[in-house]
Design a protein around this motif. Sequence first.
Motif, PDB file in Angstrom:
ATOM      1  N   UNK A 273     -20.874   3.713   1.556  1.00  0.00           N
ATOM      2  CA  UNK A 273     -20.144   3.622   0.296  1.00  0.00           C
ATOM      3  C   UNK A 273     -20.050   2.159  -0.099  1.00  0.00           C
ATOM      4  N   UNK A 274     -20.292   1.875  -1.378  1.00  0.00           N
ATOM      5  CA  UNK A 274     -20.311   0.495  -1.849  1.00  0.00           C
ATOM      6  C   UNK A 274     -19.815   0.434  -3.289  1.00  0.00           C
ATOM      7  N   UNK A 275     -19.494  -0.799  -3.703  1.00  0.00           N
ATOM      8  CA  UNK A 275     -19.126  -1.050  -5.095  1.00  0.00           C
ATOM      9  C   UNK A 275     -20.209  -1.951  -5.678  1.00  0.00           C
ATOM     10  N   UNK A 276     -21.071  -1.436  -6.574  1.00  0.00           N
ATOM     11  CA  UNK A 276     -22.196  -2.234  -7.079  1.00  0.00           C
ATOM     12  C   UNK A 276     -21.738  -3.375  -7.966  1.00  0.00           C
ATOM     13  N   UNK A 277     -22.356  -4.547  -7.769  1.00  0.00           N
ATOM     14  CA  UNK A 277     -21.989  -5.743  -8.521  1.00  0.00           C
ATOM     15  C   UNK A 277     -23.106  -6.225  -9.435  1.00  0.00           C
ATOM     16  N   UNK A 278     -24.338  -6.307  -8.896  1.00  0.00           N
ATOM     17  CA  UNK A 278     -25.444  -6.865  -9.672  1.00  0.00           C
ATOM     18  C   UNK A 278     -26.770  -6.481  -9.025  1.00  0.00           C
ATOM     19  N   UNK A 279     -27.796  -6.327  -9.853  1.00  0.00           N
ATOM     20  CA  UNK A 279     -29.155  -6.113  -9.356  1.00  0.00           C
ATOM     21  C   UNK A 279     -29.866  -7.456  -9.375  1.00  0.00           C
TER      22      UNK A 279
ATOM     23  N   UNK B  51     -32.262   2.998 -10.734  1.00  0.00           N
ATOM     24  CA  UNK B  51     -31.528   2.024 -11.544  1.00  0.00           C
ATOM     25  C   UNK B  51     -30.542   2.642 -12.532  1.00  0.00           C
ATOM     26  N   UNK B  52     -30.871   3.735 -13.247  1.00  0.00           N
ATOM     27  CA  UNK B  52     -29.891   4.274 -14.200  1.00  0.00           C
ATOM     28  C   UNK B  52     -28.558   4.634 -13.550  1.00  0.00           C
ATOM     29  N   UNK B  53     -28.591   5.228 -12.357  1.00  0.00           N
ATOM     30  CA  UNK B  53     -27.353   5.601 -11.671  1.00  0.00           C
ATOM     31  C   UNK B  53     -26.578   4.358 -11.246  1.00  0.00           C
ATOM     32  N   UNK B  54     -27.297   3.323 -10.792  1.00  0.00           N
ATOM     33  CA  UNK B  54     -26.638   2.077 -10.381  1.00  0.00           C
ATOM     34  C   UNK B  54     -25.987   1.398 -11.570  1.00  0.00           C
ATOM     35  N   UNK B  55     -26.729   1.255 -12.659  1.00  0.00           N
ATOM     36  CA  UNK B  55     -26.198   0.577 -13.844  1.00  0.00           C
ATOM     37  C   UNK B  55     -25.050   1.364 -14.463  1.00  0.00           C
TER      38      UNK B  55
ATOM     39  N   UNK C 272     -12.754  -7.656  -7.474  1.00  0.00           N
ATOM     40  CA  UNK C 272     -13.946  -7.799  -6.635  1.00  0.00           C
ATOM     41  C   UNK C 272     -15.059  -8.517  -7.376  1.00  0.00           C
ATOM     42  N   UNK C 273     -15.189  -8.225  -8.684  1.00  0.00           N
ATOM     43  CA  UNK C 273     -16.240  -8.885  -9.474  1.00  0.00           C
ATOM     44  C   UNK C 273     -15.978 -10.383  -9.575  1.00  0.00           C
ATOM     45  N   UNK C 274     -14.717 -10.772  -9.704  1.00  0.00           N
ATOM     46  CA  UNK C 274     -14.385 -12.200  -9.757  1.00  0.00           C
ATOM     47  C   UNK C 274     -14.737 -12.884  -8.433  1.00  0.00           C
ATOM     48  N   UNK C 275     -14.467 -12.206  -7.312  1.00  0.00           N
ATOM     49  CA  UNK C 275     -14.828 -12.763  -6.007  1.00  0.00           C
ATOM     50  C   UNK C 275     -16.342 -12.829  -5.840  1.00  0.00           C
ATOM     51  N   UNK C 276     -17.033 -11.811  -6.350  1.00  0.00           N
ATOM     52  CA  UNK C 276     -18.495 -11.812  -6.263  1.00  0.00           C
ATOM     53  C   UNK C 276     -19.080 -12.976  -7.072  1.00  0.00           C
ATOM     54  N   UNK C 277     -18.580 -13.189  -8.283  1.00  0.00           N
ATOM     55  CA  UNK C 277     -19.077 -14.284  -9.121  1.00  0.00           C
ATOM     56  C   UNK C 277     -18.864 -15.633  -8.435  1.00  0.00           C
ATOM     57  N   UNK C 278     -17.787 -15.743  -7.661  1.00  0.00           N
ATOM     58  CA  UNK C 278     -17.548 -16.968  -6.909  1.00  0.00           C
ATOM     59  C   UNK C 278     -18.547 -17.099  -5.761  1.00  0.00           C
ATOM     60  N   UNK C 279     -18.768 -16.008  -5.046  1.00  0.00           N
ATOM     61  CA  UNK C 279     -19.646 -16.062  -3.871  1.00  0.00           C
ATOM     62  C   UNK C 279     -21.107 -16.242  -4.235  1.00  0.00           C
TER      63      UNK C 279
ATOM     64  N   UNK D  13     -36.530  -6.040  -5.498  1.00  0.00           N
ATOM     65  CA  UNK D  13     -35.214  -5.931  -6.116  1.00  0.00           C
ATOM     66  C   UNK D  13     -34.163  -5.539  -5.087  1.00  0.00           C
ATOM     67  N   UNK D  14     -32.969  -6.088  -5.279  1.00  0.00           N
ATOM     68  CA  UNK D  14     -31.858  -5.859  -4.367  1.00  0.00           C
ATOM     69  C   UNK D  14     -30.626  -5.439  -5.164  1.00  0.00           C
ATOM     70  N   UNK D  15     -29.788  -4.626  -4.531  1.00  0.00           N
ATOM     71  CA  UNK D  15     -28.484  -4.305  -5.085  1.00  0.00           C
ATOM     72  C   UNK D  15     -27.434  -5.096  -4.307  1.00  0.00           C
TER      73      UNK D  15
END
Length: 424
Positions: free
Chosen positions: A254-260, A220-224, A304-311, A269-271
């Motif tokens: 490779x990914x762009x983390x959005x939320x746990x 979690x520390x690396x993800x956050x 991307x975060x705005x699109x994630x919040x919508x999805x 728990x999911x990323x």
Amino acid sequence: MAGFSELIKNFDKTRDYVKDFFIYGCKVRSDFDRKSIRTYGDEKRRVESWMGDCMRYCDSVRGRSVSISVDSGHIPENPLYNAYYSKSFTDNDIRLHFLITDFLRDGQSRTLKEIVDALNINYGQLFDEQTVRNKLKEYIDEGIIIPDKQGKTLYYSLTSNNADSFLQDFKGLDDALKFFSETQQFGIIGNSILKMLGLKNDLFFIKHNYIIHTLEDILLPEILSAMDGKRYVSLRTFSEKRRRKNDDIGSEKQAVPMQVLVSVQTGRRYLAAYMPDLKRFSAFRLDYMKTVKKGGICENYDDLKAKFDHNIQHCFGVSFGMRREIGAVTPMKITFFVDEKNEPYILDRLEREKRCCTLEKSGEHLYTLTEDVFDPNELMHWAKTFIGRIVRIEGGSDNIRQRFYGDIARMNRMYGGDKDEHIQ
């Protein structure tokens, strides 16, 4: 020949071993084919020394399986925390820890050269500057040392913040520590502070405490940190099929983390992350994740975060279906029978668990749940827990509806009884 030690250098290896053999409890000694049988014996003894009375042994024709067996509602401390206290250290690590903190305890700031000279003159210990610099950098990251750049020179001082002073200044903080030491997110931090202060949790027992997930806290520390820095991450994950085959290599993405995301039902728990190669959002189980490494800056992170919040508003669970960044959703309407007067708890549960859906009264004793979702299967898995109260299902796909009606018909054949049977 190297002797057995309870301390470990590589936590990832022990983490995988604890999960496969002691959490799932379905593997025996002959299933261990990663290294030698002696390695199995060392790992088994190591975990047994941590877990103590929490071990359970079961003999079968395949051999003896070993697992951890605890009632989370009757233990004041998660026994898996002990795995985090088993990391080995070198002689220089422990020596530098005490010497540096002792030298800087007067609160004065010193340069690197002053610290190195003091270690030699005051304590008779000769260290090169690079070794001391690395240790100071490590303690800066930990918050133990405070850096202060004056001109071109960097000065180091010991932080004045410590747990003892906080407990004196803030009444009730010790009780808060006891509570959060057993919560799911970073409970190991609270437990570490309690141990440092010589305290124990004697107040709080959690009935449904998903203790296994504390093994994921190391990720979690690396993800956050990556989320806070708007960075890419490199994930090494493995599937259930690979875990059964002892494939501990996994695949890298490779990914762009959005939320746990955390399941309130299982504690799993999911990323949730954006996958640049696939141009879509996806969710990864943390217990199927081996390593996480931060990458470079994601320039379009905010978009991307705005699109994630919508999805995420159209996800009943963690599945984004097969949609791209912004895609069409599937409308669903499920109508339930609820006697509000005699069964208000059913209505309360619908309100409490509807998540992203909308609940409206559609008739006498009828309530309709409506939502446009990415994955109707997740909604149907939950709706089936109200079996016998579902009046009709609208929307979704034909396959989903037919599967539900087929399940009802199959249950009727299994449990409905014969026509001439008086008791059904």
